[in-house]
Write an enzyme that holds these catalytic residues in place. Structure first.
Site, PDB file in Angstrom:
ATOM      1  CG  ASP A  41      -1.986   0.974   1.243  1.00  0.00           C
ATOM      2  OD1 ASP A  41      -2.415   1.410   0.162  1.00  0.00           O
ATOM      3  OD2 ASP A  41      -2.403   1.381   2.342  1.00  0.00           O
ATOM      4  CB  THR A  42       2.087   3.615   2.606  1.00  0.00           C
ATOM      5  OG1 THR A  42       2.555   2.648   3.554  1.00  0.00           O
ATOM      6  CG2 THR A  42       0.694   4.094   3.006  1.00  0.00           C
ATOM      7  N   GLY A  43       3.788   1.264   1.160  1.00  0.00           N
ATOM      8  CA  GLY A  43       5.139   0.746   0.929  1.00  0.00           C
ATOM      9  C   GLY A  43       6.000   0.731   2.182  1.00  0.00           C
TER      10      GLY A  43
ATOM     11  CB  THR B  95       4.544  -2.967   5.699  1.00  0.00           C
ATOM     12  OG1 THR B  95       3.569  -2.186   6.377  1.00  0.00           O
ATOM     13  CG2 THR B  95       4.723  -4.301   6.387  1.00  0.00           C
TER      14      THR B  95
ATOM     15  CG  ASP C 149      -7.217  -7.937   9.068  1.00  0.00           C
ATOM     16  OD1 ASP C 149      -6.257  -7.559   8.372  1.00  0.00           O
ATOM     17  OD2 ASP C 149      -7.464  -7.470  10.193  1.00  0.00           O
TER      18      ASP C 149
HETATM   19  P1  IMP Z   1       1.692  -0.498   3.847  1.00  0.00           P
HETATM   20  O1  IMP Z   1       0.861   0.757   3.899  1.00  0.00           O
HETATM   21  O2  IMP Z   1       2.199  -0.741   2.451  1.00  0.00           O
HETATM   22  O3  IMP Z   1       2.770  -0.448   4.876  1.00  0.00           O
HETATM   23  O4  IMP Z   1       0.724  -1.724   4.194  1.00  0.00           O
HETATM   24  C1  IMP Z   1       0.439  -2.002   5.503  1.00  0.00           C
HETATM   25  C2  IMP Z   1      -0.514  -3.120   5.787  1.00  0.00           C
HETATM   26  O5  IMP Z   1      -1.805  -2.542   5.885  1.00  0.00           O
HETATM   27  C3  IMP Z   1      -0.687  -4.255   4.798  1.00  0.00           C
HETATM   28  O6  IMP Z   1       0.278  -5.257   4.924  1.00  0.00           O
HETATM   29  C4  IMP Z   1      -2.061  -4.766   5.225  1.00  0.00           C
HETATM   30  O7  IMP Z   1      -1.932  -5.633   6.331  1.00  0.00           O
HETATM   31  C5  IMP Z   1      -2.771  -3.505   5.653  1.00  0.00           C
HETATM   32  N1  IMP Z   1      -3.677  -3.011   4.598  1.00  0.00           N
HETATM   33  C6  IMP Z   1      -3.462  -2.035   3.705  1.00  0.00           C
HETATM   34  N2  IMP Z   1      -4.525  -1.870   2.903  1.00  0.00           N
HETATM   35  C7  IMP Z   1      -5.447  -2.770   3.299  1.00  0.00           C
HETATM   36  C8  IMP Z   1      -6.771  -3.110   2.845  1.00  0.00           C
HETATM   37  O8  IMP Z   1      -7.333  -2.546   1.892  1.00  0.00           O
HETATM   38  N3  IMP Z   1      -7.384  -4.126   3.516  1.00  0.00           N
HETATM   39  C9  IMP Z   1      -6.828  -4.796   4.560  1.00  0.00           C
HETATM   40  N4  IMP Z   1      -5.586  -4.516   5.001  1.00  0.00           N
HETATM   41  C10 IMP Z   1      -4.908  -3.515   4.381  1.00  0.00           C
HETATM   42 MG    MG Z   2      -4.506  -6.080   8.768  1.00  0.00          MG
END
Ligand code: IMP
Ligand code: MG
Length: 176
Positions: A103-105, A107, A159
């Site tokens: 998503d944001t990247g 993680t 989830d």
């Molecule tokens: P990041 O923003 O790329 O760091 O993603 C963080 C985490 O947010 C992902 O690994 C998911 O666990 C969770 N996440 C982001 N978008 C969604 C969504 O649309 N549904 C469920 N979980 C999400």
């Molecule tokens: Mg989650």
């Protein structure tokens, strides 16, 4: 039984299965003659990882990382910390980090740094879903099944309050 509160199905069971087979073929071709270490991120990527692994034609080992991520549902990026580390060494191995969604990247970047520090031969990223419109930090996504719009989705590992991971499809959650 209560129906899950979904607005619409984005990718049906058949579409998800077909796409996973295609991506598994890409991965198998890329790692032909090698042995893969699949690394899943608990808990979201477990469903995708197992489906992908079953379709691979290259030998693959499996390990898991557990993280606590404090990115909230509205997407405010936060802290990531390792809650469960890998069981085995990845030194000299070809690692495929398997994600439910990038998503944001934040993680993914954190995990890449964590893995790179352990001396793997290579690290690549394979994600079920890619929401490129919300990317804040650039990460190299090597394999992805689907790009998705800016809506909160559930199913196939994803989830909402720990529910709906076990849906066989990917759906937009009802905003109410
Ligand atoms: P990041 O923003 O790329 O760091 O993603 C963080 C985490 O947010 C992902 O690994 C998911 O666990 C969770 N996440 C982001 N978008 C969604 C969504 O649309 N549904 C469920 N979980 C999400
Ligand atoms: Mg989650």
């Amino acid at each position: 039984m209560n129906a899950p509160p979904i607005e619409r199905i984005l990718f049906s069971e058949q579409e998800v299965d077909r796409r996973i087979r295609e991506v598994a073929a890409e991965v198998s071709a890329r790692y032909q003659g090698k042995e893969l270490k699949l690394i899943g991120v608990l808990k979201g990527s477990v469903f995708f990882l197992t489906a992908l692994a079953r379709e691979l034609t290259v030998p693959a080992k499996v390990d898991f990382l557990g993280i606590s991520s404090f990115a909230n549902q509205k997407g405010a990026p936060g802290m990531v910390r390792i809650a469960k580390d890998l069981d085995d060494s990845i030194e000299g191995e070809d690692v495929l980090l398997v994600e439910d969604i990038v998503d944001t990247g934040f993680t993914t970047r954190y995990l890449l740094q964590h893995l790179a520090a352990r001396g793997p031969r290579s690290v690549a990223i394979c994600t079920l879903l890619d929401r490129v419109t919300r990317r804040i930090v650039q990460v190299p996504v090597d394999f992805r099944c689907f790009e998705i719009p800016d809506r909160f989705v559930v199913g196939f590992g994803l989830d909402y309050k720990q529910l709906y991971r076990n849906l066989k499809y990917v759906a937009v959650l009802n905003p109410d």
